[in-house]
Each structure stands twice: as C-alpha cells, then as structure tokens.
Design a protein around this motif. Sequence first.
Motif, mmCIF file in Angstrom:
data_model
loop_
_atom_site.group_PDB
_atom_site.id
_atom_site.type_symbol
_atom_site.label_atom_id
_atom_site.label_comp_id
_atom_site.label_asym_id
_atom_site.label_seq_id
_atom_site.Cartn_x
_atom_site.Cartn_y
_atom_site.Cartn_z
ATOM 1 N N CYS A 107 32.642 34.876 -1.132
ATOM 2 C CA CYS A 107 31.510 34.560 -2.028
ATOM 3 C C CYS A 107 30.958 35.796 -2.731
ATOM 4 N N MET A 108 31.732 36.887 -2.746
ATOM 5 C CA MET A 108 31.210 38.157 -3.255
ATOM 6 C C MET A 108 30.862 38.087 -4.745
ATOM 7 N N VAL A 109 29.668 38.568 -5.073
ATOM 8 C CA VAL A 109 29.240 38.739 -6.465
ATOM 9 C C VAL A 109 28.634 40.134 -6.576
ATOM 10 N N ILE B 275 33.258 29.523 -1.311
ATOM 11 C CA ILE B 275 32.549 29.394 -0.038
ATOM 12 C C ILE B 275 33.581 29.518 1.074
ATOM 13 N N GLY B 276 33.352 30.447 1.979
ATOM 14 C CA GLY B 276 34.271 30.625 3.094
ATOM 15 C C GLY B 276 33.555 30.458 4.410
ATOM 16 N N CYS B 277 33.250 31.578 5.043
ATOM 17 C CA CYS B 277 32.668 31.532 6.394
ATOM 18 C C CYS B 277 31.190 31.135 6.374
ATOM 19 N N GLU B 278 30.508 31.425 5.299
ATOM 20 C CA GLU B 278 29.079 31.142 5.105
ATOM 21 C C GLU B 278 28.150 32.009 5.952
ATOM 22 N N ILE B 279 28.712 33.028 6.596
ATOM 23 C CA ILE B 279 27.861 33.948 7.372
ATOM 24 C C ILE B 279 28.170 35.414 7.038
ATOM 25 N N GLY B 280 28.648 35.652 5.824
ATOM 26 C CA GLY B 280 28.819 37.032 5.377
ATOM 27 C C GLY B 280 29.987 37.775 5.977
ATOM 28 N N ARG B 281 30.916 37.055 6.585
ATOM 29 C CA ARG B 281 32.017 37.749 7.255
ATOM 30 C C ARG B 281 33.285 37.840 6.396
ATOM 31 N N CYS B 282 33.504 36.882 5.479
ATOM 32 C CA CYS B 282 34.823 36.791 4.845
ATOM 33 C C CYS B 282 34.865 37.356 3.434
ATOM 34 N N GLY B 283 33.745 37.428 2.750
ATOM 35 C CA GLY B 283 33.712 38.035 1.420
ATOM 36 C C GLY B 283 34.170 37.138 0.287
ATOM 37 N N LYS C 267 25.982 45.934 -7.442
ATOM 38 C CA LYS C 267 26.442 46.195 -6.074
ATOM 39 C C LYS C 267 27.006 44.918 -5.441
ATOM 40 N N PRO C 268 28.137 45.039 -4.748
ATOM 41 C CA PRO C 268 28.695 43.864 -4.092
ATOM 42 C C PRO C 268 27.701 43.236 -3.117
ATOM 43 N N SER C 269 27.562 41.924 -3.200
ATOM 44 C CA SER C 269 26.609 41.204 -2.345
ATOM 45 C C SER C 269 27.220 39.862 -1.974
ATOM 46 N N ASN C 270 26.969 39.433 -0.749
ATOM 47 C CA ASN C 270 27.456 38.135 -0.300
ATOM 48 C C ASN C 270 26.507 37.057 -0.807
ATOM 49 N N SER C 271 26.982 36.203 -1.703
ATOM 50 C CA SER C 271 26.073 35.200 -2.268
ATOM 51 C C SER C 271 25.717 34.117 -1.248
ATOM 52 N N CYS C 272 26.457 34.046 -0.143
ATOM 53 C CA CYS C 272 26.093 33.078 0.900
ATOM 54 C C CYS C 272 24.889 33.565 1.705
ATOM 55 N N LEU C 273 24.598 34.864 1.624
ATOM 56 C CA LEU C 273 23.465 35.418 2.380
ATOM 57 C C LEU C 273 22.270 35.716 1.478
ATOM 58 N N GLN D 209 15.253 26.270 -11.748
ATOM 59 C CA GLN D 209 14.174 25.795 -10.888
ATOM 60 C C GLN D 209 14.809 25.263 -9.605
ATOM 61 N N THR D 210 14.441 25.875 -8.506
ATOM 62 C CA THR D 210 15.077 25.482 -7.247
ATOM 63 C C THR D 210 14.235 25.960 -6.073
ATOM 64 N N ALA D 211 14.608 25.507 -4.883
ATOM 65 C CA ALA D 211 13.921 25.984 -3.679
ATOM 66 C C ALA D 211 14.180 27.476 -3.522
ATOM 67 N N SER D 212 13.154 28.212 -3.125
ATOM 68 C CA SER D 212 13.257 29.678 -3.055
ATOM 69 C C SER D 212 14.353 30.146 -2.113
ATOM 70 N N SER D 213 14.578 29.376 -1.052
ATOM 71 C CA SER D 213 15.531 29.844 -0.040
ATOM 72 C C SER D 213 16.947 29.304 -0.271
ATOM 73 N N ARG D 214 17.150 28.623 -1.392
ATOM 74 C CA ARG D 214 18.487 28.096 -1.691
ATOM 75 C C ARG D 214 19.467 29.260 -1.858
ATOM 76 N N ARG D 215 20.672 29.055 -1.346
ATOM 77 C CA ARG D 215 21.649 30.136 -1.392
ATOM 78 C C ARG D 215 22.199 30.337 -2.810
ATOM 79 N N LEU D 216 22.419 31.587 -3.151
ATOM 80 C CA LEU D 216 22.960 31.892 -4.477
ATOM 81 C C LEU D 216 24.321 31.226 -4.679
ATOM 82 N N VAL D 217 25.145 31.195 -3.639
ATOM 83 C CA VAL D 217 26.477 30.604 -3.796
ATOM 84 C C VAL D 217 26.383 29.125 -4.186
#
Lengths: 296, 165
Positions: free
Chosen positions: B62-64, B52-60, B69-75, B30-38
């Motif tokens: 946070c990859m899950v 947690i690295g760059c937090e804008i999908g640049r560094c990878g 399929k690879p996805s940036n959990s910060c995004l 149970q959490t806010a809908s827009s909370r980040r997966l990371v």
Amino acid sequence: MITNEKVWRPDNLHDAWILSSKLSDQCCFVSGGTWLRTQWEAGTKEMAPHLISLDKVPEVKEDISLKGQLGQEEVVIGASTTLAEMITNPTLNEKAPVLVKACKNIAGPSIRNQGTIGGNILSCVGDAIPALIVLNAKLMWFNGDELVYQSIEEWLLNQDEVRDILVSIHIPTDKSKGEHYEFAFYTKVGRRESFIPSLVTVAGTGCYRKGEGIFSHVSLSVGGGNVVPIRLPNTEVKIINNEYSSELLYNVLRQVQQDYKPIDDAFGSAAYKRKVAGNLIVSELYRIGGSNHALE
Amino acid sequence: MSGTKTELSSVETRHPSFVFSLNGVETKIQTASSRRLVDLLRTDLDLPGTKIGCEIGRCGACMVLIDGKPSNSCLTMAYQCEGKDVETIEGMNGESLDPVQKLFLEEGALQCGYCTPGMVMSLKGLLKEKEKPTYEEMKESISGNICRCTGYGGINRVLRKLSEG
C-alpha cells in the motif's frame, strides 16, 4: 476496515489534557498511529470511540535540541519526533549514537517516517527503550497542572495505565567519565535481517580504561518480543571496577541468565532468549576488552 | 483556558472535509477522520494501483509518498493527509515509462505484480531524497516491501542497475 467517528485535534497541551480527562476511558491519544493501527487491525486492541491527535500540539513537536549549561547538558526530543527524524538528526548522532542505531533497527523506512519515539516508548516493548534505559533517559509528562520528570526505568516499573501526556524525552550528556574510552552498543536479534520484531535486544554504555583493563560507569539493558525491557543492575555490579578477564565474562554470562526473565513464544523459548542475551552482552565486552587482553 | 473553550475549538463534525494534493491535483474529500488512506484511494477516489496486503504495515503493498516520503497508506488516517502532498503509482502514469518502472519490466522483476507498485513507490521515495543512492541504501529502502512470488532475484537486478546509474 476500522474507523472511528471522532478525532479531536487540540492545538495545545492543556486542551489535550482536558479532553482526555473528560472522555476518560473512551479516548486514546494518537501521534503517528502506526502501533495503534496495527493493534486495531490485528484485533489485539479495540479502537477507542474518541481519538485525540497530538499533531497540532506544539509542545510534543519540539525539535531535537541540546539544552542546559555546559557540563549539565541534555538532549531534548519532542515525543512526536518521528524515528526517521531521529536517525538523521546531527545532535543525536553526535550525543547519543546508540539511540540512533536503535531507531535504525525499528521496522522499515516507511514506518519510521510516521512512527514516533513517543509511541515506541508508550508501547512499553519498543526497541528504542533498551537504548533509552542505558542512556538514563528521563520522560517529561504533563499531568494537567505541571510538567513532571520521571526516569524511563522508573516509569517502566509502574506503567499500568498512562493518563498523563508524554511531552518529551531528555537524555543527559554529561557523564563525567573523564578521558577514558567510552563504549556504547546496541544489538537486536530477530528472525531475519531487517523489519522484524525483536527476539532479544541488548544495549549497553560505559567506560573502559584500556591501560588497566578496568570497566566503569556500565549500564546494561535487555528486552525483546513482548517483554518490557529491564536494566541489569546485578550484572553491572559484576563488571564495574573489575578487570577484563575470561572469568569476568563467565560471571556476566551467568548473571544475565539469572536476571533476565523472558517468556516462551511461538518463535523462541525463554531459555534460548536468556542464552542469546547473555552471549550478546559477553560478545560486546569481548569486543571492547579482548583486543587488549588475550584470554587466558 | 476553560473546558468550554476546549470543546468548542476542538469538536469536529461527523464527517469533516479534508483537502490535500493527490498526484498534483487539489482534492477535497468528506469522510470519517480515522478512515484509512488506502480505502480512500481505492474506493472513494477510484485509484486501485495502491494495493491492500497485510493491512498492518508489514508488506508495503500500500506504499504511497506523503510529502515525498514513503508511507504505508494502510496505517495512515484521513486527517493525517490534510494539507499534505500524496503521490500514488497512478501519479507516474506519464507519456513515457518512469525509469524505475522500465527497469522492473526489463529485468522481469515481477510475477503477479501485486507488490510492484509498492516497491516502485519506495524506490521513488529514496530517489527523491538522494540523487544517487547506493545499492545498500536502495536495499534498505525496500526492506518494508515483501514479494510473495519470491521475485527478489529480478528486483535485486533492478537495484544493481539503478545503483550503477
């Protein structure tokens, strides 16, 4: 960490539009959300109090398909199609390989798994846009009452604030270019090999009659960085129905540098970007025509 | 359809619940809908392997994998995981080392190790998609992962070994 208390998830286009009308400037549509999240975290855009997710709206999730009668066909792409889905789609690879190449050059694989073509377009500076411009793509919007078409080129000239919902992208495939060799190119220049914002991106399509060395049906576009991509009609005029020659290449180089107005940024001056844009387009024309005509 | 119906059918509670598969285990949160997966993974679910690295999908970092399929959990927002299959580096915590992890160790492909979980997840995503990817495909698959220790020589050897089968 930026969060928001309300994410609305309408399950049809009408509901999505009604919500956006009621919430007005307190809301923002979300599809993949990669571009938006990047802006929120970087502090360049404030997260709206209400997000309207389009992930349950079937109209924007339409599979890539070929529609229309023979001779007037078009490829239809739902706005929430991910960039990764576009890269692997057989229809798109056959009918619009230049757009596939553009998608392959956007971000990295994981972003392409989530980011959508609609989001790339609505950023106004997305790297798919130059390819869509030269393919004469049309955008289909839902304005609350009906679905309306608009060329991407026209929209880019007047894209101040989007209130309507981008539903799909339509790419005509009948160009009536006859039997002549068709060319299409897309080149992106950045500061490293991959996963890098564009400094300059160029795209082009057209025909080249090898026997005569004449270009026709040429469309050119340039963009990159934070500049909204544009078409280059004055440059196209210099090429269309003209014979390949070194003089043509010099004329094109000069015209591109007159027509393209990039801006300075921390990584490249406007003059550098103009020169790169001109050189990229000239090199593509040389690749197409140079094999048949030794430059004088 | 009416505007009233729209409001009733689309409104959510302040903190809705989301159900998804996490490393093969059905998980309800149970959490806010827009909370980040990371943040969900690291803070709420105590799975700090995802970094947690760059937090804008640049560094990878946070990859899950989401549905393989690879996805940036910060995004990725919480609501975007609903009904999905999420795999993190902890999901590879079996009795024996995964072949990709083993190669990273054998080739010395890490220094501080912060980027390693993301690198491994990106490669695992590709290997799920293709049984025998080429070296070039593997190189492309980690183009969204950055190593700040400049450990690319070792990482490159991992890709070579993997592509040789």
